[in-house]
Scaffold this active site. Structure first.
Site: not given
Ligand code: UT7
Length: 336
Positions: A115, A263, A293
């Protein structure tokens, strides 16, 4: 001494929209649970057999970023590619981009920071540009999660969250050191490596010959694992710390932020950070509702969308921040 600025942005997502209701047909989940816990309404999944991969999506995003930067592809001096879902175990997708874009034999570096991959990627690119070594660096974050998810009830705690897509940025030399990327801040804490991980097909666990022999469909180590609540608790703390660290380094305060692009891990995490820093709705950019995501792709997709929607303007203070598997986390403070 130079700075680097983001001179071009692009993103690409597959056309195939997968809604929460679509997922509820293949596993025991529902739209209410997913929206309440994550904010996600839908995500994109590559269609099986379409030939789309992490690299092909990354190339499409890169082509847009190159065009918008107004450079020729041959002006690119270096490639940085962040992903946790590479086409091949090796080589990484960086060289595939060099090949598919038809670039000269420029260097290609693969970043394995999940991430936080895009922030690590632009940090590396920024150092090359600051030192004067390179003038234009292509940074890509791309993920093809859907092929690797456990799409049964067993995997629902993870599989409903992740989506496919790619984002890219061109970082270009900037002579005004008060503009562009002012600083980047990177951290890791490997103590929690297994709390958000994909253990197989790493070489640490077993011999490949044994894996082939076992061929055990019940083996969950081929699917991503996440200790959701533990990751969540760490995320909210680290996001806050690393944003503050970046602001302090530059003598800035939360009130100076024009746009925070976090993020896209979970809408609840973004909302927590927004509240903590006292930011208004238009000071935080979220699009997890539409794409889920997308790990290393989430920041460049969100930043591109924000830019396309005129949410990023010259002179703005833009803050990027990420937290995820590793654990790794980081921030970038940018004067646009
Ligand atoms: O991008 C990298 C960083 N990632 C993150 O920061 C993610 C951090 N964590 C999270 O976002 C959240 O922890 C999740 C969204 C993953 C999970 O939300 P949660 O509120 O922590 O739920 P939970 O895991 O504690 O599960 C609560 C219940 C469980 O049932 P019981 O044991 O209470 O009966 C789960 O089995 O929800 C159940 N559950 C589901 N129910 C319907 C788990 N997944 C699902 C699902 N649909 N998809």
């Amino acid at each position: 001494m130079y700075n680097s600025k983001i001179s071009g942005l692009g993103f690409y997502v597959p056309d195939n929209v997968v809604t929460n209701n679509d997922l509820s047909k293949v596993m025991d989940t529902n739209d209410d649970w997913i929206q309440e816990r994550t904010g996600i309404k839908e995500r994109r999944h590559v269609v099986k057999g379409s030939g789309e991969t992490t690299t092909t999506m990354g190339v499409k995003a890169a082509q847009k970023a190159i065009e918008r930067a107004g450079i020729d592809k041959n002006d690119i001096d270096f490639i940085v590619f962040a992903t946790l879902s590479p086409d091949y175990y090796f080589p990484g997708p960086g060289v595939l981009v060099q090949r598919d874009l038809g670039l000269d034999t420029v260097g290609a570096l693969d970043v394995r920071n999940q991430c936080s991959g895009f922030i690590y990627g632009i940090s590396v690119a920024d150092q090359y540009i600051k030192s004067g070594m390179y003038s234009n660096v292509l940074v890509i974050g791309s993920e093809l999660h859907s092929h690797g998810l456990d799409m049964t009830t067993r995997g629902r705690g993870v599989s409903v969250i992740f989506g496919d897509g790619a984002g890219a940025a061109i970082l270009t030399r900037e002579t005004d050191v008060n503009k562009g990327i002012l600083s980047t801040h990177l951290h890791s804490e490997g103590q929690h490596a297994e709390e958000l991980s994909l253990i197989a097909p790493g070489m640490g666990k077993r011999w490949v010959t044994d894996i082939l022999q076992d061929n055990d469909p019940a083996d969950e180590s081929y699917f991503p694992y996440m200790n959701g609540q533990f990751v969540f608790k760490n995320a909210v703390v680290r996001f806050s710390e690393v944003i503050m660290e970046g602001l302090q380094k530059n003598g800035l305060h939360p009130t100076d932020i024009d746009l925070l692009v976090p993020h896209q891990a979970n809408l609840r995490i973004s909302q927590f950070i927004q509240k903590k820093f006292g930011l208004a709705d238009d000071q935080v950019y979220n699009n997890i509702m539409s794409y889920g995501n997308t790990t290393a792709a989430s920041i460049p997709i969100a930043l591109t969308e924000a830019w396309e929607n005129n949410r990023v303007n010259p002179g703005d203070l833009v803050v990027l921040a990420a937290f995820g598997s590793g654990f790794t986390w980081g921030s970038a403070i940018i004067r646009w």
